[in-house]
Design an enzyme around this catalytic site. Structure first.
Site, PDB file in Angstrom:
ATOM      1  N   ASP A   1      15.892 -32.967 154.149  1.00  0.00           N
ATOM      2  CA  ASP A   1      17.358 -32.946 154.091  1.00  0.00           C
ATOM      3  C   ASP A   1      17.888 -33.785 155.250  1.00  0.00           C
ATOM      4  O   ASP A   1      17.268 -34.776 155.667  1.00  0.00           O
ATOM      5  CB  ASP A   1      17.847 -31.489 154.095  1.00  0.00           C
ATOM      6  CG  ASP A   1      19.212 -31.299 153.437  1.00  0.00           C
ATOM      7  OD1 ASP A   1      20.223 -31.634 154.085  1.00  0.00           O
ATOM      8  OD2 ASP A   1      19.278 -30.817 152.292  1.00  0.00           O
ATOM      9  N   ASP A   2      18.988 -33.409 155.811  1.00  0.00           N
ATOM     10  CA  ASP A   2      19.680 -34.213 156.827  1.00  0.00           C
ATOM     11  C   ASP A   2      18.833 -34.369 158.104  1.00  0.00           C
ATOM     12  O   ASP A   2      17.864 -33.642 158.307  1.00  0.00           O
ATOM     13  CB  ASP A   2      21.000 -33.502 157.168  1.00  0.00           C
ATOM     14  CG  ASP A   2      22.074 -34.476 157.621  1.00  0.00           C
ATOM     15  OD1 ASP A   2      21.746 -35.621 157.958  1.00  0.00           O
ATOM     16  OD2 ASP A   2      23.259 -34.057 157.653  1.00  0.00           O
TER      17      ASP A   2
ATOM     18  N   ASP B   1      27.535 -23.966 150.536  1.00  0.00           N
ATOM     19  CA  ASP B   1      26.163 -23.880 151.047  1.00  0.00           C
ATOM     20  C   ASP B   1      25.684 -22.436 151.074  1.00  0.00           C
ATOM     21  O   ASP B   1      26.437 -21.536 151.461  1.00  0.00           O
ATOM     22  CB  ASP B   1      26.106 -24.352 152.502  1.00  0.00           C
ATOM     23  CG  ASP B   1      26.252 -25.847 152.609  1.00  0.00           C
ATOM     24  OD1 ASP B   1      26.536 -26.502 151.590  1.00  0.00           O
ATOM     25  OD2 ASP B   1      26.096 -26.355 153.733  1.00  0.00           O
TER      26      ASP B   1
ATOM     27  N   ASP C   1      24.803 -36.316 149.575  1.00  0.00           N
ATOM     28  CA  ASP C   1      25.844 -35.378 149.974  1.00  0.00           C
ATOM     29  C   ASP C   1      27.224 -36.058 149.943  1.00  0.00           C
ATOM     30  O   ASP C   1      27.326 -37.260 149.694  1.00  0.00           O
ATOM     31  CB  ASP C   1      25.501 -34.861 151.384  1.00  0.00           C
ATOM     32  CG  ASP C   1      25.918 -33.414 151.569  1.00  0.00           C
ATOM     33  OD1 ASP C   1      26.849 -32.974 150.881  1.00  0.00           O
ATOM     34  OD2 ASP C   1      25.324 -32.736 152.426  1.00  0.00           O
TER      35      ASP C   1
ATOM     36  N   ARG D   1      25.134 -29.857 143.200  1.00  0.00           N
ATOM     37  CA  ARG D   1      25.583 -28.663 143.904  1.00  0.00           C
ATOM     38  C   ARG D   1      26.994 -28.361 143.438  1.00  0.00           C
ATOM     39  O   ARG D   1      27.888 -29.183 143.562  1.00  0.00           O
ATOM     40  CB  ARG D   1      25.545 -28.930 145.407  1.00  0.00           C
ATOM     41  CG  ARG D   1      24.147 -28.785 146.030  1.00  0.00           C
ATOM     42  CD  ARG D   1      23.801 -27.321 146.273  1.00  0.00           C
ATOM     43  NE  ARG D   1      24.877 -26.697 147.021  1.00  0.00           N
ATOM     44  CZ  ARG D   1      25.064 -26.872 148.332  1.00  0.00           C
ATOM     45  NH1 ARG D   1      24.211 -27.574 149.035  1.00  0.00           N
ATOM     46  NH2 ARG D   1      26.080 -26.311 148.945  1.00  0.00           N
TER      47      ARG D   1
ATOM     48  N   SER E   1      26.479 -34.097 144.994  1.00  0.00           N
ATOM     49  CA  SER E   1      27.211 -32.971 145.584  1.00  0.00           C
ATOM     50  C   SER E   1      28.709 -33.019 145.308  1.00  0.00           C
ATOM     51  O   SER E   1      29.448 -32.220 145.854  1.00  0.00           O
ATOM     52  CB  SER E   1      26.991 -32.941 147.100  1.00  0.00           C
ATOM     53  OG  SER E   1      25.662 -32.632 147.397  1.00  0.00           O
TER      54      SER E   1
ATOM     55  N   LYS F   1      18.907 -36.467 147.454  1.00  0.00           N
ATOM     56  CA  LYS F   1      20.106 -35.622 147.477  1.00  0.00           C
ATOM     57  C   LYS F   1      21.174 -36.448 148.177  1.00  0.00           C
ATOM     58  O   LYS F   1      20.988 -36.861 149.328  1.00  0.00           O
ATOM     59  CB  LYS F   1      19.822 -34.344 148.256  1.00  0.00           C
ATOM     60  CG  LYS F   1      21.059 -33.507 148.579  1.00  0.00           C
ATOM     61  CD  LYS F   1      20.636 -32.213 149.256  1.00  0.00           C
ATOM     62  CE  LYS F   1      21.799 -31.436 149.858  1.00  0.00           C
ATOM     63  NZ  LYS F   1      21.350 -30.210 150.540  1.00  0.00           N
TER      64      LYS F   1
HETATM   65  C1  GLA Z   1      25.910 -30.018 153.644  1.00  0.00           C
HETATM   66  C2  GLA Z   1      25.078 -29.632 152.433  1.00  0.00           C
HETATM   67  C3  GLA Z   1      23.859 -28.849 152.894  1.00  0.00           C
HETATM   68  C4  GLA Z   1      23.034 -29.687 153.848  1.00  0.00           C
HETATM   69  C5  GLA Z   1      23.897 -30.135 155.022  1.00  0.00           C
HETATM   70  C6  GLA Z   1      23.185 -31.135 155.904  1.00  0.00           C
HETATM   71  O1  GLA Z   1      26.484 -28.925 154.269  1.00  0.00           O
HETATM   72  O2  GLA Z   1      25.826 -28.890 151.513  1.00  0.00           O
HETATM   73  O3  GLA Z   1      23.073 -28.467 151.781  1.00  0.00           O
HETATM   74  O4  GLA Z   1      22.521 -30.802 153.159  1.00  0.00           O
HETATM   75  O5  GLA Z   1      25.109 -30.740 154.576  1.00  0.00           O
HETATM   76  O6  GLA Z   1      23.960 -31.551 156.979  1.00  0.00           O
END
Ligand code: GLA
Length: 433
Positions: free
Chosen positions: A81-82, A220, A159, A216, A191, A157
């Site tokens: 992820d990030d 979260d 965002d 999504r 997202s 993914k």
């Molecule tokens: C958002 C996304 C999370 C995650 C964070 C990463 O909040 O919804 O799922 O990917 O960013 O910073």
């Protein structure tokens, strides 16, 4: 003239290929593991060597995916992820991973993940920055798509932080087209609905389905049962507009499974797993696979539950009703017997009053199960106690279940064909009693 027509034909064909989601991926809800919920944006590898977002973490989790049996059970994506990239692009606009944490680069890591029989996923953002403040893709779609294809990424993914919630749709569509043009099939997780819902904009699901393999829908997830409950409630409150859009190739995503972390009891773990399975959700774990307890691991590797999630029809289930604070959720699955579907049915307790609570439900009125002249009742299989024998319930009969506080019971109701005087005419699934 002929040549022109041919060229026109090729151009139209090419346009068709790049303007729709034709990557053939995610025919079943994707399964795998990803960093965010458990490892967030931990980047200090000196202080937290086992937890920082790094090559070492991904390799360790990839190894565990194989050695602990997750890959065999179907969990095949390993996604970062990030917080993986450098804070600046290079002079050519190319994005590189942080060199201290990913010393051998992403292609090396992707190769490692692939060598284990797993697939490799990464994270970016449609706007100027990721949610944690790393460089986003805005103005760099072509460059990043090329980079990810070169790294042999299988899942991205994307965002929606630092972007306009209305305009982002165009950008997601454009990015999808650019990614298709790389020729590498990359599962596209979007997202934009989550950001639009936040601003009370109803997402355009038709465009979404044509553009993204999963998305999504909402907030979260956090590491608590109340967070799971909130997301569950969002999905029941909005099911009439959300549920019809999920299906093979394009799925609603209620966010990661948090089983195996700090926030859920065993009973609450069953609750998240059952609801997510009814929702035909992607099953993306976000935990430390090294510390998952045997009982939680058994839940995550429950083949019968996974088979429900991965049912080939890919129909998302729905909330049915609440009886004395026990929610009933139901999803049609195969086999279909004499025009009647099998159903996975979850009884999800919102009670906390101590003892297991018994409810008795009528198959037709309470559960909404179908009966016809060929079906005499249902065989009920306990999906959490798979060694238990199924019980038979007559068409006009009732079924009793006792649900533990804040937990869930989960069953498969398989239609049973009525015997004829010529003998048993069971379905091919052998459900005649
Ligand atoms: C958002 C996304 C999370 C995650 C964070 C990463 O909040 O919804 O799922 O990917 O960013 O910073």
């Amino acid at each position: 003239m002929k040549g022109h027509i041919l060229l026109l034909g090729i151009a139209v064909f090419a346009l068709g290929v790049v303007s729709a989601l034709e990557n053939g991926l995610a025919r079943k809800p994707p399964m795998g593991w990803m960093t965010w919920q458990r490892f967030r944006c931990i980047t200090d590898c000196n202080k937290y060597p086992d937890e920082c977002i790094s090559e070492a973490l991904i390799k360790r989790m990839a190894d565990l995916m194989v050695s602990e049996g997750y890959l065999d059970a179907g969990y095949d994506y390993v996604n970062i992820d990030d917080c993986w990239s450098m804070m600046e692009r290079d002079a050519d606009g190319v994005l590189w991973p942080n060199p201290e944490r990913f010393p051998n680069g992403m292609k090396h890591l992707a190769d490692y993940v692939h060598s284990k029989g797993l697939k490799f996923g990464i994270y970016q953002d449609i706007g100027t920055n990721t949610c944690a403040g790393y460089p986003g893709m805005r103005d760099f779609y072509e460059i990043d798509a090329k980079t990810f294809a070169e790294w042999e990424v299988d899942f991205i993914k994307v965002d929606g932080c630092y972007a306009d919630a209305v305009k982002m749709v165009e950008d997601y569509v454009l990015l999808g087209e650019i990614m298709n043009k790389t020729g590498r099939p990359i599962l596209y997780s979007c997202s934009w609905p989550a950001y639009q819902e936040e601003e009370d904009i109803i997402p355009d699901y038709e465009t979404l389905k044509k553009t993204c393999n999963m998305w999504r829908n909402w907030d979260d997830i956090e590491d608590s049962h109340s967070s799971v409950e909130r997301i569950t409630k969002y999905f029941s409150d909005n099911q009439y507009r959300i549920q019809p859009h999920s299906g093979p190739g394009h799925w609603n995503d209620p966010d990661t499974l948090i089983l195996g972390n700090y926030g859920l009891s065993y009973e609450q773990s069953k609750s998240q797993l059952a609801v997510w399975t009814v929702l035909a959700a992607p099953l993306l774990l976000s935990n430390d696979l090294a510390t998952v307890t045997p009982e939680i691991k058994e839940l995550l590797l429950n083949r019968e539950i996974i088979a429900v999630d991965q049912d080939p029809m890919g129909i998302q289930g729905r909330y049915v009703q609440t009886i004395r604070n026990i929610e009933i959720w139901k999803r049609p699955i195969l086999p279909k017997v004499k025009e009647v579907y099998t159903h996975a049915i979850a009884f999800v307790s919102r009670r906390a009053d101590g003892a297991p609570y018994a409810i008795e439900v009528n198959l037709v009125e309470d559960l909404g199960l179908r009966i016809n002249s060929s079906i005499k009742g249902y065989k009920v299989y306990d999906l959490f106690q798979t060694d238990r024998k199924p019980v038979f319930v007559r068409a006009n009969g009732t079924f009793e279940t006792r649900v533990n506080p804040t937990g869930a019971n989960f069953y498969r109701f398989v239609p049973v064909v009525r015997n004829t005087r010529y003998g048993k005419h069971g379905s091919s699934a052998g459900n005649s009693v």
